[in-house]
Design a protein around this motif. Sequence first.
Motif, PDB file in Angstrom:
ATOM      1  N   PHE A 154      39.385  47.348 -14.602  1.00 52.31           N
ATOM      2  CA  PHE A 154      39.431  45.904 -14.806  1.00 52.31           C
ATOM      3  C   PHE A 154      39.027  45.162 -13.531  1.00 52.31           C
ATOM      4  CE2 PHE A 154      41.935  41.994 -14.253  1.00 52.31           C
ATOM      5  CZ  PHE A 154      41.381  41.231 -15.270  1.00 52.31           C
ATOM      6  N   LEU A 155      39.598  45.596 -12.387  1.00 50.95           N
ATOM      7  CA  LEU A 155      39.301  44.912 -11.124  1.00 50.95           C
ATOM      8  C   LEU A 155      37.830  45.049 -10.752  1.00 50.95           C
ATOM      9  CD1 LEU A 155      42.427  45.862  -8.985  1.00 50.95           C
ATOM     10  CD2 LEU A 155      41.807  43.600  -9.839  1.00 50.95           C
TER      11      LEU A 155
ATOM     12  N   LEU B  23      35.417  49.336  -1.467  1.00 52.74           N
ATOM     13  CA  LEU B  23      34.851  48.009  -1.681  1.00 52.74           C
ATOM     14  C   LEU B  23      35.109  47.094  -0.487  1.00 52.74           C
ATOM     15  CD1 LEU B  23      35.641  47.580  -5.448  1.00 52.74           C
ATOM     16  CD2 LEU B  23      33.377  47.497  -4.402  1.00 52.74           C
ATOM     17  N   GLY B  24      36.285  47.234   0.114  1.00 48.12           N
ATOM     18  CA  GLY B  24      36.614  46.427   1.289  1.00 48.12           C
ATOM     19  C   GLY B  24      35.679  46.722   2.448  1.00 48.12           C
ATOM     20  N   TYR B  25      35.404  48.008   2.678  1.00 46.36           N
ATOM     21  CA  TYR B  25      34.478  48.369   3.758  1.00 46.36           C
ATOM     22  C   TYR B  25      33.100  47.795   3.490  1.00 46.36           C
ATOM     23  CZ  TYR B  25      37.580  51.914   5.812  1.00 46.36           C
ATOM     24  OH  TYR B  25      38.612  52.546   6.429  1.00 46.36           O
TER      25      TYR B  25
ATOM     26  N   PRO C 103      28.110  47.914  -6.161  1.00 52.46           N
ATOM     27  CA  PRO C 103      28.116  48.996  -7.162  1.00 52.46           C
ATOM     28  C   PRO C 103      28.096  50.366  -6.475  1.00 52.46           C
ATOM     29  CG  PRO C 103      26.391  47.393  -7.646  1.00 52.46           C
ATOM     30  CD  PRO C 103      26.938  47.037  -6.314  1.00 52.46           C
ATOM     31  N   GLY C 104      27.474  50.432  -5.306  1.00 56.08           N
ATOM     32  CA  GLY C 104      27.420  51.683  -4.552  1.00 56.08           C
ATOM     33  C   GLY C 104      28.807  52.162  -4.169  1.00 56.08           C
TER      34      GLY C 104
ATOM     35  N   LEU D 248      35.222  42.063 -10.298  1.00 53.73           N
ATOM     36  CA  LEU D 248      34.509  41.853  -9.040  1.00 53.73           C
ATOM     37  C   LEU D 248      33.009  41.775  -9.296  1.00 53.73           C
ATOM     38  CD1 LEU D 248      34.686  41.709  -5.906  1.00 53.73           C
ATOM     39  CD2 LEU D 248      34.133  44.131  -5.907  1.00 53.73           C
ATOM     40  N   TYR D 249      32.528  42.686 -10.151  1.00 54.66           N
ATOM     41  CA  TYR D 249      31.101  42.699 -10.456  1.00 54.66           C
ATOM     42  C   TYR D 249      30.667  41.352 -11.044  1.00 54.66           C
ATOM     43  CZ  TYR D 249      26.597  44.132 -12.235  1.00 54.66           C
ATOM     44  OH  TYR D 249      25.254  44.202 -12.477  1.00 54.66           O
TER      45      TYR D 249
END
Lengths: 300, 240
Positions: free
Chosen positions: A158-159, A23-25, A247-248, A163-164
């Motif tokens: 949960f995270l 997710l960070g990338y 989501p990807g 985030l979503y």
Amino acid sequence: METFIQQLINGLTVGSLYALVALGYTMVYGVMKLINFAHGDLVAFSAYVGLTIFTQFYGSNALTLVNIVIVFSLTSIVVAFMGVLLERLAYRPLRTAPRLSAVVSALGASLVIQNGIMLIWGPNMEIFPSDIFPSTTWNFGGVLISYTQFVILALSAFLMVSLYLFINKTKIGTAIRATAIDQDAAKLMGINVNRIVMIIFIVGSMLGAIGGLFIGVYYRGLTFDMGWMYGLNAFIAAIIGGIGSIPGAMLGGLLLGLFNAMISGYISTEWAETFTFILLIIILIVRPAGLLGHNVAEKV
Amino acid sequence: MVNNEVLLSIKDLEVGYGGIAAIKGISLKVLKGEIVTILGANGAGKTTTLQTISGLLKSSAGTIIFDKNDITKCEAHDIVSLGMSHSPEGRRVFGTLSVEENLMMGAYTLKNHDKETLEWIYDILPRLKEREKQIAGTLSGGEQQMLAIGRAIMSKPKLLILDEPSLGLAPILIKAIFKAIKEISLSGVTVLLVEQNAKAALKLADRAYVLEVGKITHEGTAEELLNSTTIQEAYLGKKH
């Protein structure tokens, strides 16, 4: 069947770790069109920071839930601060420079963090304590789930849901998506793009920090160059899911984790890495933009 | 509702791209309540002028005063909060966001986007109401232009800057867009309009400036320019 379900659980656990880091990338790429090669090393850094806080503050005392929450929060804050610093020092001065310059800067930042870890904590392997979470293991008809795995799965889920919701349902989240689409148009809406970039680095680094702590708790052995290995896998997960797509990254991480676990379970652990790249190549041939990525037509 | 209060004043503005001067010292004024249009051929510097006013580009010389604030060195996002809104050339709607989310982004600088403005926008641009939940990238060109204008007035600006709102649209849509601009103007918003479609722009505007390769060559009331033979030959396609 038991092997399958067991590998499913193991795969989802590892996949959650990949997804958190991926997710960070993908968030940084989405907004800045930059591959933050130093992200993996931030993840390694977080594992070391977490380990230090664990041992300094709690020693051999039994860890309570409150203490664990404090350690996780403190580590996330430290790593988020590092992420913001990284953006200020390594990327912001190059915002308008050619893309290759920023990539070189990212690689340089990666080396700096990696060697910084080595200077602070030394070149030898550090071992995460094994008693952070209770050693309870549940047995469901031959399928084993450890307490650690359960925590990783639950907290990651949960995270990711949070985030979503943050990205899709809040004003700031919508502004992040708008900035990712068109920075100049976003500025004309009154969106402070520098602030959006800072938020991206804070959120991405925090998720990476949780990922790094989980890597420590789950795999336990820490080396100063571990960021490359976990970072690379997470990066591949981001590419598989479609880099730039949130989501990807979640889907890519979980798929890659599952895929690795199945290869390890049915073929051999040694072949897992090889098959990772075979999967990557196949996906890039079939869907060059990744599973959930958008094929962007060149503007004429 | 034009009074003599100056809302936007530009003095001796110069802008360059890597050493090449695109704007060579222009001065212009927009009064409160006016519709002012800037005419000119491709490459005359119209879009550059607008982008400099809204802070996307930085000038190399000159000053821009907006509503008594010197905004020459201001960042684009700060200028929006002062009450200026710029609907850029090529519409630039957020393609993967819904129509509603695009409008919400227009009101980003406001604490809460107020229902009244939204209703008003849906009133003058009813197509947007029908498409509320649709992804902006799937709208037609005309609908995207309506969205771009609607998005720009969500922040309740004092000055609305429009860059080529009729570009690439069918005549019937151009008519609808110009009607909407007129209504926005009547509600008290000052409008600075750049147009290729000189005739339509002059019919709508109070005053006009003509920009040629980075310099203002003519200025006057819209009527004066409509009747001027040089302007007619150069921009309105009439031969004498």
